[in-house]
Design a protein around this motif. Structure first.
Motif, PDB file in Angstrom:
ATOM      1  N   UNK A   1       0.832  -1.210   0.000  1.00 15.09           N
ATOM      2  CA  UNK A   1       0.000   0.000   0.000  1.00 15.09           C
ATOM      3  C   UNK A   1       0.869   1.262   0.000  1.00 15.09           C
ATOM      4  N   UNK A   2       2.117   1.139   0.442  1.00 19.72           N
ATOM      5  CA  UNK A   2       3.010   2.294   0.498  1.00 19.72           C
ATOM      6  C   UNK A   2       3.382   2.808  -0.888  1.00 19.72           C
ATOM      7  N   UNK A   3       3.269   1.954  -1.901  1.00 18.91           N
ATOM      8  CA  UNK A   3       3.537   2.420  -3.258  1.00 18.91           C
ATOM      9  C   UNK A   3       2.242   2.475  -4.079  1.00 18.91           C
ATOM     10  N   UNK A   4       1.123   2.412  -3.394  1.00 28.00           N
ATOM     11  CA  UNK A   4      -0.132   2.708  -4.074  1.00 28.00           C
ATOM     12  C   UNK A   4      -0.966   1.552  -4.560  1.00 28.00           C
TER      13      UNK A   4
ATOM     14  N   UNK B   1       6.018   9.499  -6.373  1.00 28.51           N
ATOM     15  CA  UNK B   1       5.489   8.635  -5.323  1.00 28.51           C
ATOM     16  C   UNK B   1       5.423   9.382  -3.995  1.00 28.51           C
ATOM     17  N   UNK B   2       6.493  10.075  -3.633  1.00 27.30           N
ATOM     18  CA  UNK B   2       6.517  10.833  -2.381  1.00 27.30           C
ATOM     19  C   UNK B   2       5.418  11.883  -2.346  1.00 27.30           C
ATOM     20  N   UNK B   3       5.258  12.597  -3.458  1.00 30.86           N
ATOM     21  CA  UNK B   3       4.223  13.628  -3.527  1.00 30.86           C
ATOM     22  C   UNK B   3       2.822  13.030  -3.450  1.00 30.86           C
ATOM     23  N   UNK B   4       2.658  11.842  -4.038  1.00 27.69           N
ATOM     24  CA  UNK B   4       1.334  11.213  -4.000  1.00 27.69           C
ATOM     25  C   UNK B   4       0.967  10.754  -2.597  1.00 27.69           C
ATOM     26  N   UNK B   5       1.997  10.439  -1.802  1.00 31.83           N
ATOM     27  CA  UNK B   5       1.752  10.016  -0.414  1.00 31.83           C
ATOM     28  C   UNK B   5       1.576  11.209   0.516  1.00 31.83           C
ATOM     29  N   UNK B   6       2.362  12.267   0.275  1.00 33.07           N
ATOM     30  CA  UNK B   6       2.345  13.438   1.144  1.00 33.07           C
ATOM     31  C   UNK B   6       2.210  14.717   0.317  1.00 33.07           C
ATOM     32  N   UNK B   7       1.137  14.869  -0.431  1.00 31.44           N
ATOM     33  CA  UNK B   7       1.021  16.036  -1.315  1.00 31.44           C
ATOM     34  C   UNK B   7       0.980  17.353  -0.580  1.00 31.44           C
ATOM     35  N   UNK B   8       0.512  17.349   0.662  1.00 28.03           N
ATOM     36  CA  UNK B   8       0.375  18.599   1.410  1.00 28.03           C
ATOM     37  C   UNK B   8       1.734  19.148   1.831  1.00 28.03           C
TER      38      UNK B   8
ATOM     39  N   UNK C   1      -2.979  10.505  -3.966  1.00 27.73           N
ATOM     40  CA  UNK C   1      -3.600   9.435  -4.737  1.00 27.73           C
ATOM     41  C   UNK C   1      -2.720   8.196  -4.638  1.00 27.73           C
ATOM     42  N   UNK C   2      -3.236   7.063  -5.075  1.00 33.74           N
ATOM     43  CA  UNK C   2      -2.504   5.801  -5.026  1.00 33.74           C
ATOM     44  C   UNK C   2      -1.610   5.688  -6.259  1.00 33.74           C
TER      45      UNK C   2
ATOM     46  N   UNK D   1       0.657  14.099 -12.957  1.00 31.72           N
ATOM     47  CA  UNK D   1       0.950  14.487 -11.575  1.00 31.72           C
ATOM     48  C   UNK D   1       0.891  16.010 -11.422  1.00 31.72           C
ATOM     49  N   UNK D   2       1.504  16.724 -12.349  1.00 31.83           N
ATOM     50  CA  UNK D   2       1.447  18.190 -12.312  1.00 31.83           C
ATOM     51  C   UNK D   2       0.017  18.690 -12.517  1.00 31.83           C
TER      52      UNK D   2
END
Length: 341
Positions: free
Chosen positions: A160-163, A199-206, A241-242, A292-293
């Protein structure tokens, strides 16, 4: 009256196609000393503009021998060109460049069709956990994306860590088969830095670097906020997102662009000869980065807006590909173009 008018128009069109069009071509050839293929190859610059004109050329459908020229095997193209030159009574010694140009166009046309078949074969092949090669690719995906976090078990919540959606990723490949895994592994292996950042941005976009998307007026607005307001605004900026699921979804998007013919513009401009699976995978890398952008720019309220954002992104790519000079990743090496973007 309307029926008579339609019939009259149809008769005129038939007469034009059968008589006037042939007369016009005859006159043009006599005036220029060149057939339609020669005029296209000599007067249109290489790339999608030329190849698509060759593909739509009426000469290719005017005779049985030419009609099969865009369906032959890659190895038979040279013989096919000789047949075309003979049929159109073109002296190859006087027109050496014509054969070279025509060969490049036919290689692209035939290669595109072969690429569709290759991609379709991968899409139809299901992921098999009993197949060592499939398992090796899946583990390679983890190692490329999470090199400092060893996978504790093949069936694990870590996926789940990589979506992925559950403990076993194999269930997520049902829609796109091995094609989804091939694309994700290519992205992770050849565009590692970009893939890891996405991947990092998708997990922690904020917490991601959103400054590149803000203008001066927005900076001024933020400077007037209190610390509490700023923190709330920063944390509300983007929804994650995943990664893997979105990668499979973008694979579906790229597949639809390919089979619909929309990617002809791009491939004919970037592949000097036959486009290959590598070109398709590089295009996937570009689409992942661009999506992603686009996702961050759209600033969705929640993940339920994914389909809306994806459809809007798809339409934008389609519009870009309508330009005959469009090349999504013009230097072939997706990693280089993405990092320097």
């Amino acid at each position: 009256a309307s029926s008579f008018a339609r019939m009259f128009v149809q008769v005129c069109l038939y007469f034009y196609c059968k008589c006037l069009w042939r007369c016009l071509k005859f006159v043009v050839r006599k005036l220029t000393g060149q057939c339609e293929l020669q005029r296209i190859c000599y007067n249109t610059k290489p790339g999608a503009a030329r190849t698509m004109k060759i593909g739509n050329c009426k000469i290719l459908s005017s005779a049985c021998r030419l009609q099969t020229s865009v369906n032959v095997h890659l190895d038979a193209i040279e013989k096919t060109i000789d047949d075309i030159m003979e049929l159109k009574r073109i002296n190859p010694d006087i027109n050496p460049q014509l054969g070279v140009s025509l060969q490049a166009c036919l290689l692209q046309i035939v290669g595109y069709r072969n690429l569709i078949a290759e991609v379709e074969k991968l899409r139809r092949e299901p992921y098999d956990s009993e197949n060592p090669q499939h398992e090796e690719m899946l583990l390679k995906l983890w190692k490329c994306l999470k090199p400092n976090s060893p996978l504790k078990a093949r069936i694990s919540k870590q996926w789940c860590e990589i979506g992925f959606q559950g403990d076993d990723p194999k269930t997520d490949f049902r829609g796109m088969g091995l094609l989804g895994l091939y694309n994700l592994v290519y992205f992770a292996e050849w565009d590692t830095e970009v893939a890891q950042q996405v991947l990092t941005d998708s997990l922690h976009p904020k917490y991601s670097n959103v400054w590149q998307y803000l203008d001066f007026n927005y900076f001024f607005f933020l400077s007037q906020l209190s610390k509490a307001e700023w923190e709330k605004k920063k944390f509300d900026k983007a929804i994650g997102y995943s990664f893997a699921i979105v990668g499979i979804n973008i694979t579906d998007l790229a597949y639809n662009l390919l089979v619909s013919g929309a990617l002809k513009t791009h491939f004919y401009n970037v592949a000097p000869e036959a486009p290959t699976l590598t070109h398709f995978q590089q295009t996937f890398c570009y689409l992942m980065h661009e999506f992603h952008k686009f996702w961050i720019d759209e600033d969705p309220l929640d993940i339920m807006e994914f389909n809306r954002v994806r459809e809007k992104f798809y339409k934008r790519i389609l519009r870009q590909l309508q330009n005959p000079e469009m090349a999504l990743c013009p230097h072939f090496a997706a990693s280089e173009s993405l990092i320097n973007m």
